[in-house]
Design a protein around this motif. Sequence first.
Motif, PDB file in Angstrom:
ATOM      1  N   ASN A  54       6.519  -5.715   9.064  1.00  0.00           N
ATOM      2  CA  ASN A  54       5.078  -5.504   8.993  1.00  0.00           C
ATOM      3  C   ASN A  54       4.633  -5.566   7.539  1.00  0.00           C
ATOM      4  N   THR A  56       2.509  -4.338   4.538  1.00  0.00           N
ATOM      5  CA  THR A  56       1.867  -3.076   4.168  1.00  0.00           C
ATOM      6  C   THR A  56       0.527  -3.355   3.485  1.00  0.00           C
ATOM      7  N   ASN A  57      -0.234  -2.293   3.260  1.00  0.00           N
ATOM      8  CA  ASN A  57      -1.535  -2.464   2.606  1.00  0.00           C
ATOM      9  C   ASN A  57      -1.393  -2.847   1.130  1.00  0.00           C
ATOM     10  N   LYS A  58      -0.178  -2.791   0.604  1.00  0.00           N
ATOM     11  CA  LYS A  58       0.085  -3.223  -0.774  1.00  0.00           C
ATOM     12  C   LYS A  58       0.577  -4.673  -0.831  1.00  0.00           C
ATOM     13  N   GLY A  59       0.683  -5.303   0.341  1.00  0.00           N
ATOM     14  CA  GLY A  59       1.142  -6.681   0.382  1.00  0.00           C
ATOM     15  C   GLY A  59       2.645  -6.839   0.448  1.00  0.00           C
TER      16      GLY A  59
END
Length: 292
Positions: A54, A56-59
């Motif tokens: 997946n 993450t929101n940090k790429g």
Amino acid sequence: MLNETITRSRSEFKVSIFENENGDITIVTYSKKWESFISSKHNDLVALSPKKWNMTNKGNYSLWIPKKNLNSILLHQFVEWLHEVNSHIWLNLNKNIKDNFTDEIDYCVAADWNISFDSKERTEVGEAEYQIKYQYSTGKIDEETAKPYAETLANAVLKCSNYLPISDKEDVLITTIPSIENEQNKLSWAMARFIQSKIGGSFLTGTLTKEKPKTKTLTVSDKIRLWKDIYANNDNIKLSHTVENKVVIIVDDLYQSGASIWAFAKFLKQQGCRNVMGLVAVKSQRDSDNLN
């Protein structure tokens, strides 16, 4: 408790792996290519995750494996493999060439630095490359003296090749930087032919139809411009095989700025090559040309 980030200075490879308080395992990579890299080599471990990778929101890319699914043997093998991969240098664009290239090389690995940052002396592989390329080729050492250096060099590059994500050897072509026909007996050509004989696939000969100027005294920009002009005309280079939809491994003895290998990779991608990978003996400490 397992908790470490596996990386090294000036190497692109970076993976974090840590154990949560409840015993779950999380693996984090820092670009899409390393997620694909791990999946190609350790699909059995990836299969233990119910959610797979997946973003993450940090790429970054995260793989969660619940404790109940863990296989301690697979996990141990994976951690050992991470450290083996990290013992080499994984190369990408540097500041001197990044304005001219993008993603032409999918993966590029060097066995080691040519000179140790700690001792300031040549590494084992660096010494072997130096002795074969500059001492043996000029007659300063004889064949018997050169033999252990050649074995060290060959074994180091062959070991590196094991980490490249290659699935079907029938689609693989092994090559080196193109040259005129009477210069196709140099070290990089011998290394490329050796690798092809060991891992399979076919040997791709890239023959320049006319001699190119010497590049040793050129700046990186001038070297890129030179190769760009050569590859702009298909009559300047003859390939022994079609490269369309193939995986090409470019073998070389030394990676300095990367201009030559990236320029060739760009040409191969323009010819329809599916993937290009670099496999080199040593990386110089410098990323610049010989004039700086």
